[in-house]
Enzyme design. Structure first.
Site, short mmCIF file in Angstrom:
data_model
loop_
_atom_site.label_atom_id
_atom_site.label_comp_id
_atom_site.label_asym_id
_atom_site.label_seq_id
_atom_site.Cartn_x
_atom_site.Cartn_y
_atom_site.Cartn_z
N HIS A 1 93.83 26.65 0.91
CA HIS A 1 92.40 26.99 0.83
C HIS A 1 91.58 25.99 1.62
CE1 HIS A 1 92.81 29.58 -3.06
NE2 HIS A 1 93.16 30.22 -1.98
N ASP B 1 88.02 27.40 -6.57
CA ASP B 1 89.34 27.29 -7.18
C ASP B 1 89.36 26.69 -8.57
OD1 ASP B 1 91.29 26.56 -4.16
OD2 ASP B 1 90.36 28.39 -4.94
N SER C 1 94.44 35.12 0.38
CA SER C 1 93.17 34.51 0.03
C SER C 1 92.47 33.81 1.18
CB SER C 1 93.36 33.52 -1.13
OG SER C 1 94.30 32.56 -0.74
#
EC number: 3.4.21.89
Lengths: 235, 157
Positions: free
Chosen positions: B75, B100, B34
């Site tokens: 992230h 998210d 990701s």
């Protein structure tokens, strides 16, 4: 003949040194020396307490998680560093390669034996420090012999010449083991530490291997001095 | 004893790093794609959780555990509300289409600063694949333990 049945690799210096190191406490204890385990005890105490601290740290971290035990963990890491540092200093500066510490059976002298080898040189350096009873007088003896004197060509440890070396060179051990001491004296003391170039040339011409009993017999007839050819094979 | 000391020293070094960076897990492995192209699966990340010079801001790459799950997620912070330890942060993976919000626990729309276990300060590519292999093929752990056991038995001490 007092030859052990286990064979070691004669080219492995660590094996040679470790086998010889292990033989020293066996020999001296059998003569009646009282071994002192103080050095080993302190080392184990430091090591195991450091390990226990790490185990405790693991346990409380596992049970209570990181955030609530942060302070304890920080303290544990600092203490662990101190313990490990102390252990390293102890081994390097206090133990200094000591293999045996003990008191002589009759005279009460303290004997401290430490050993060393240099990388890739098959010579055994033994340092014996003898302190008189009550802490008076420190005598330091250094003996350097080739491992070939007490290992045969196949790699078996032969106790007699090893014991003779110690009994003949160190007075305290000689007093406790008169049989070996007199044998050492009768053979004229210091044996040559290595084959001389002339011996090697003679061996090359005679076309035998340089190590092993064949070589010993060949050099025995060439060597100067009181050495008998079959000295190492005799009981 | 020597082998035990090796293990405990490794553990204590990990704990020391953990205490210094104030993060329960100062080194993590990237598990998903990701954050591509910045981080690939199998990269090893070094984390730092102390806000000594500035607070965790928008644009920093952070690692957090979703409440109740043990998987670390790597992230980037895209929104920040408030300041200090109670600041609320919204994160999004560079390679993801959406932020998210769906990954957070039910009813949770933002992360607290406290939920974050560290900001990424350095990385080593590919080294973390060993950990991924160990967790995906648990028999490897048995093999490794077996080898270590053999080494201990065959050693002198």
């Amino acid at each position: 003949m007092a030859a052990s049945q286990e064979k070691i690799t004669v080219y492995n210096l660590a094996d040679l040194k470790n086998t010889s190191d292990d033989a020293i406490p066996n020999y001296l204890n059998s003569l009646g020396f009282a071994q002192s385990h103080r050095l080993t005890d302190v080392r184990l105490a430091l090591g195991y307490s450091a390990f226990a601290l790490a185990a405790a740290c693991f346990a409380w971290d596992y049970k209570f998680g990181f955030d609530s035990t942060k302070q304890f963990t920080a303290a544990a890491v600092a203490l662990y560093t101190l313990l490990n540092g102390a252990l390293t200093l102890w081994v390097v500066y206090v133990e200094r390669g000591t293999v045996y510490v003990g008191t002589a059976p009759r005279g009460g002298e303290t004997v401290r034996v430490s050993t060393a080898t240099k990388k890739n040189v098959p010579t055994y350096h033994v340092t014996v420090e003898v302190t008189g009873k009550g802490g008076k007088g420190l005598e330091t003896l250094k003996i350097s012999r080739a491992f070939t004197e007490w290992f045969d060509g196949v790699g078996r440890f032969v106790a007699a010449p090893f014991q003779e070396m110690l009994a003949g060179s160190v007075a305290v051990i000689g007093r406790a083991d008169p049989k070996r001491a007199s044998k050492a004296r009768e053979e004229g003391g210091v044996a040559p530490a290595a084959y001389t170039p002339e011996m090697l040339d003679a061996l090359a011409q005679a076309n035998v291997s340089v190590v092993g009993s064949a070589a010993e017999e060949a050099t025995g007839s060439e060597a100067a001095g009181a050495k008998k050819a079959s000295k190492r094979r005799k009981a | 004893m020597n082998f035990g000391l090796i293990l405990s020293t490794a553990f204590m070094m990990w704990k020391g790093l953990s205490v210094m960076s104030d993060s329960p897990s100062p080194i993590v492995v990237v598990l998903s794609g990701s954050m591509e192209p910045a981080f690939q699966r199998g990269d090893l990340l070094m984390l730092w959780n102390r806000n000594l010079f500035s607070e965790t801001n928008v644009g920093e790459i952070v690692v957090y555990n979703v409440k109740g799950k043990d998987i670390p997620i790597v992230h980037r912070v895209v929104r920040k509300f408030g300041t200090g330890p109670d600041a609320k942060l919204l994160t999004k993976g560079d390679n993801n289409a959406a932020d998210d919000t769906e990954l957070y626990a039910r009813g949770q729309d933002y992360l607290n600063r406290k939920d974050i276990i560290g900001s990424v300060v350095g990385y080593m590519p590919f080294v973390g694949y060993v950990t991924i292999m160990l967790s995906e093929h648990p028999w490897l752990k048995t093999v490794m333990l077996g080898i270590m056991g053999l080494v201990v038995v065959l050693q002198r001490e």
